[in-house]
Design a protein around this motif. Structure first.
Motif, short mmCIF file in Angstrom:
data_model
loop_
_atom_site.label_atom_id
_atom_site.label_comp_id
_atom_site.label_asym_id
_atom_site.label_seq_id
_atom_site.Cartn_x
_atom_site.Cartn_y
_atom_site.Cartn_z
N SER A 161 5.82 7.15 0.41
CA SER A 161 6.56 5.89 0.35
C SER A 161 5.57 4.75 0.12
N MET A 162 6.06 3.51 0.22
CA MET A 162 5.20 2.34 0.06
C MET A 162 5.47 1.37 1.21
N LEU A 163 4.40 0.84 1.77
CA LEU A 163 4.49 -0.17 2.81
C LEU A 163 4.30 -1.52 2.13
N ARG A 164 5.30 -2.37 2.23
CA ARG A 164 5.28 -3.67 1.55
C ARG A 164 4.43 -4.69 2.30
N LYS A 165 3.92 -5.65 1.55
CA LYS A 165 3.15 -6.75 2.11
C LYS A 165 3.96 -7.41 3.22
N ASN A 166 3.29 -7.80 4.28
CA ASN A 166 3.86 -8.49 5.44
C ASN A 166 4.77 -7.60 6.28
N VAL B 265 7.92 1.20 8.18
CA VAL B 265 7.29 2.29 7.43
C VAL B 265 8.40 3.17 6.88
N PRO B 266 8.66 3.07 5.57
CA PRO B 266 9.74 3.88 5.00
C PRO B 266 9.33 5.35 4.94
N GLY B 267 10.31 6.19 4.97
CA GLY B 267 10.02 7.61 4.82
C GLY B 267 10.30 8.40 6.07
N PRO B 268 10.00 9.68 6.03
CA PRO B 268 10.32 10.58 7.14
C PRO B 268 9.61 10.19 8.43
N VAL C 88 0.85 -1.19 0.00
CA VAL C 88 0.00 0.00 0.00
C VAL C 88 0.88 1.24 0.00
N ASP C 89 0.36 2.30 -0.61
CA ASP C 89 1.05 3.58 -0.60
C ASP C 89 0.90 4.21 0.77
N VAL C 90 1.94 4.92 1.21
CA VAL C 90 1.92 5.65 2.48
C VAL C 90 1.82 7.14 2.15
N TYR C 91 0.89 7.81 2.82
CA TYR C 91 0.66 9.23 2.60
C TYR C 91 0.97 10.02 3.87
N ALA C 92 1.30 11.30 3.69
CA ALA C 92 1.58 12.17 4.83
C ALA C 92 0.31 12.50 5.60
#
Length: 93
Positions: free
Chosen positions: A18-23, A44-47, A4-8
């Motif tokens: 960023s994107m949160l990967r499966k599992n 959770v990648p990103g800032p 899923v995409d990660v939004y601010a």
């Protein structure tokens, strides 16, 4: 859960940060009635390692909900007895 995409911010407005990967393993901070979830954690990648993800069913009926991590209990856990051993000799004695 799927990738899923990660939004601010919740709502999917703007570009994903960023994107949160499966599992991935994350901590659920807040789950809104409109199916947006605030998550944080090392996966959770990103800032700041936090952001908002969609956590409901998509228009394609795919399930994007967050699932709790459950220990795999398919195999019984057993430990074999271990023979005690002497500690190694101290070379200073």
């Amino acid at each position: 859960m799927r990738d899923v995409d990660v939004y601010a911010e919740p709502g999917g407005i703007g570009k994903p940060i960023s994107m949160l990967r499966k599992n991935s393993q994350v901590e659920l901070v807040d789950q809104r009635p409109d199916h947006w979830c605030n998550v944080e954690g090392g996966d959770v990648p990103g800032p700041g390692n936090f952001g908002w993800v969609w956590c409901g069913k998509g228009k394609n009926n795919k399930d994007y909900s967050l699932k709790p991590v459950v220990a795999d209990m398919s195999e019984p856990t057993t430990t074999e007895p271990v023979e005690p051993t002497e500690p190694p000799a101290d070379p200073n004695e």
